[in-house]
Design an enzyme around this catalytic site. Structure first.
Site: not given
Ligand code: KQY
Length: 368
Positions: A358
């Protein structure tokens, strides 16, 4: 200078390559928001620096940092990592960043999706998100890469996985959620993905990882490792709510042919023992109205499928789990015999709601 193009990647002969195809570099964003990252974001910054350092041994890494934290990031990152100033709302380059596409001559362009912090006013994770929404434009400007902007169509990079040969995998929980494109039918969403990523087939999983705050992004439950090969987050514990999600996904994956008519080979990557927020961790996060609270005892959506494929290496999250960290490494070695397998301790990243995949975004190697 980068231009905005009014057609679509498909019309122009561009496709999204698999993550396992060669990269020119990796983009990341430096974490700083104290209502998501504990203790002034310092522990998260150390974890992001470790991820960047691990990747930079294999390919170039560019870290985008707000003006306020620019010197702090320079101080904490090794010399080989390029640090550029870029305002942002948070540090999830997979989601707010561009999704690059490439043509047969090796020319690279990018999709600049509309971004609304994982659900906008319905169930978004923070407000505002306008700086994040400008990240793709700024990255592409730095690289002289032309973009396709999808005004009116919301998507995050972590909600799709492709094999680069016509197949995309996504979850219904995320792509059909109320906070993204509520006026579009499933078929209309598929058509948009076909136009912008040049794919022919979408394989739909129902769910992702239990309690994943992104409405269950696909990149936390599976990873496309090669055409025809997928790693799936798994648990053998039938009493765990994750079991149903993973079992249903497994059944779909082994029973669905991809766009080329291939049967998928599915590797199971057992999830770690449950990761929960401690009192101390919870108390380190500033509580702010409109931002997801981080409460003591909350289960985190921890999964080894959220790894990153860079040139010659897999960077995977570890959780100090005495059993499953090692098992994940063994499975990854079996899937990727020709890449090195490097673990980075990722507790501080999962505490912010995501993991290594992520926070990274690959730019494919083009010929330019
Ligand atoms: O897991 C993701 N792709 C992003 C998570 C975002 C979390 C924001 N607190």
């Amino acid at each position: 200078m980068s231009k905005r193009i009014n057609s679509t990647p498909k019309q122009d002969g561009y496709r999204m390559p698999g993550e396992f195809e060669e990269h020119s570099k990796t983009w990341m964003i430096w974490p700083e928001r104290t209502d998501n990252w504990r203790n002034g974001a310092r522990p998260a910054q150390q974890a992001f620096a470790e991820v960047a350092k691990a990747i930079s041994k294999y390919e170039e890494v560019v870290m985008c940092v707000s003006k306020n934290k620019y010197i702090n990031a320079l101080d904490m990152l090794p010399a080989g990592i390029k640090v550029v100033e870029m305002e942002n709302d948070d540090s999830w380059m997979r989601d707010s960043g561009p999704t690059f596409v490439i043509n047969n001559e090796g020319k690279v362009r990018a999709n600049d999706w509309e971004f609304n912090a994982w659900g906008g006013e319905v169930d978004g994770l923070y407000f505002p998100w306008d700086k994040d929404d400008e990240v793709p434009k700024k990255v592409c400007e730095l690289e002289n890469i032309d973009t396709y902007r999808t005004d009116g169509f919301v998507l995050e990079g972590g909600s799709i996985h492709v094999d680069g040969e016509g197949t995309l995998i996504a979850t219904e929980a995320c792509l059909l959620s109320e906070g993204r494109n509520p006026s579009m039918s499933k078929k209309e969403i598929e058509d948009k993905l076909k136009e912008h990523l040049n794919i022919e087939k979408v394989i739909w999983l129902k769910n992702g990882i239990y309690l994943d705050e992104t409405n269950e992004h696909v990149d936390n439950i599976i990873h496309y490792c090669a055409p025809g090969v997928v790693a799936l987050a798994w648990t053998d514990d039938e009493t765990d709510p994750q079991y149903k999600f993973s079992k249903e996904a497994y059944d779909v994956l082994i029973n669905t042919a991809d766009a080329k008519g291939r049967k998928l080979k599915v590797y199971k990557l057992h999830i770690p023992n449950t990761v929960v927020i401690t009192k101390e961790e919870s108390e380190g996060v500033d509580s702010v109205d409109g931002t997801l609270p981080r409460e003591e005892g909350d289960r985190q959506a921890a999964s080894y499928a959220n790894f990153y494929i860079a040139n010659g290496v897999i960077i995977y999250p570890t959780f100090n789990d005495p059993k499953y960290d090692k098992l994940a490494e063994e499975v990854l070695k079996e899937i990727f015999p020709d890449r090195e397998i490097v673990g980075v301790y990722a507790r501080e990243i999962i505490l912010g709601g995501g993991n290594i995949h992520c926070i990274t975004q690959q730019q494919p190697k083009g010929l330019k």
